[in-house]
Design an enzyme around this catalytic site. Sequence first.
Site, mmCIF file in Angstrom:
data_model
loop_
_atom_site.group_PDB
_atom_site.id
_atom_site.type_symbol
_atom_site.label_atom_id
_atom_site.label_comp_id
_atom_site.label_asym_id
_atom_site.label_seq_id
_atom_site.Cartn_x
_atom_site.Cartn_y
_atom_site.Cartn_z
ATOM 1 N N TYR A 120 -1.826 17.665 47.061
ATOM 2 C CA TYR A 120 -2.073 16.234 47.234
ATOM 3 C C TYR A 120 -3.231 15.824 46.347
ATOM 4 C CZ TYR A 120 -3.556 11.774 49.145
ATOM 5 O OH TYR A 120 -3.912 10.459 49.273
ATOM 6 N N GLU A 128 -2.080 7.434 44.308
ATOM 7 C CA GLU A 128 -1.768 8.577 45.162
ATOM 8 C C GLU A 128 -0.623 9.381 44.551
ATOM 9 O OE1 GLU A 128 -1.667 9.040 49.888
ATOM 10 O OE2 GLU A 128 0.066 7.946 49.121
#
Length: 389
Positions: free
Chosen positions: A109, A197
């Site tokens: 991530y 993101e």
Amino acid sequence: MNIHEYQAKQILKEYGVPVLDGYVASTTQEAVEAAKKLKSSVFVVKAQIHAGGRGKGGGVKIAKNFDEVYKYAKEILGMNLVTHQTGTKGKHVNLIYIESGAKIIKEFYFGITLDRILEKPVIMASAEGGVEIEKLAEETPEKIFKLVIDPLFGLQEFQARNLAYKLGFNNNQVKQFVKFALAVYEAYMQKDANLVEINPLALIEDDKLIALDAKMSFDDNALYRNLDVAKMRDLSEEDSAKIEAAKYSLNYIKLSGNVGCMVNGAGLAMATMDIIKHKGGEPANFLDVGGGASPETVAKGMQIILEDKNVKALFINIFGGIVRCDRIANGIIEATQNINIDVPVIVRLDGTNAEEAAELLKKSGIKQLISAQDLNEGAEKAVEIVKKS
């Protein structure tokens, strides 16, 4: 402003962020043609909506041939996709993204956003990619590494390198990650993004790091200097009431409650919502008519709020400083003449020309109007009415 995955990848690719090849499609035929352009034996068919969790909702499919691309495109296009971010209503899928497949070795991530307390960009990264970052932060926060960036100096190579080692990358991967992180940070800053993101950031075969997914949102107030981003706006993905409100310079955000709120000034609006909660009610919206409110904007504000079927009472709380209370009163009267008002309207007007406003409302003879002397009384009456209904 939010954009789709395929648009975010277009921007990131311009800054040197590695992404897989792909094409957007709005029909099944376009989907098949897109797959034929890709040099791949496996394809990923992805729904394009402004929400995460698409895979769990059935919006992401792996196709092993052109027939399966057609099949999945037909299934996904036009579907009402429900994810943990869309709510129960879901979102209608108008576009899909056909992307080359890849063999994933591990998922990570990576995200950049603004820490509003520190007033600095912060990078968040984890070796646990492909999962809901909110859940990870709540249950195992130690697995998320945070890096605060001084905007005067920007992201430095040594900072990115240290972060890469924390994520467990080997030397070859560290070099790739440093380039990746610097490129994403540059895109974040230059495009005035609120959020970038990458979830997952994937380590694929041949030891390559790829942005397998991408989400970007932007500061609306800076779109004038990023016109290429502004052109990417998809109005079909946005709340129609919010779009209509913006035309009249009204700041509107729909909430889940049943007490409608129309206030002037963001601070007073927040205080109004707080006191409604304190009295046991739930605000249905945030609506700031601003300091330059006119009868037209007040009427439009009332119309937008009352179109929400959850609203059982409307609380109008105006302090007349820049805006005159009599102008607000005229807007309320105008609204009752043009729209059907079938819920009680609690009105608290104080400040400039408040007495004149009270006289106008009294003479109007509008039965739905209930006067309140102050914020506390207005909130109490609104919540009491809603509870009785």
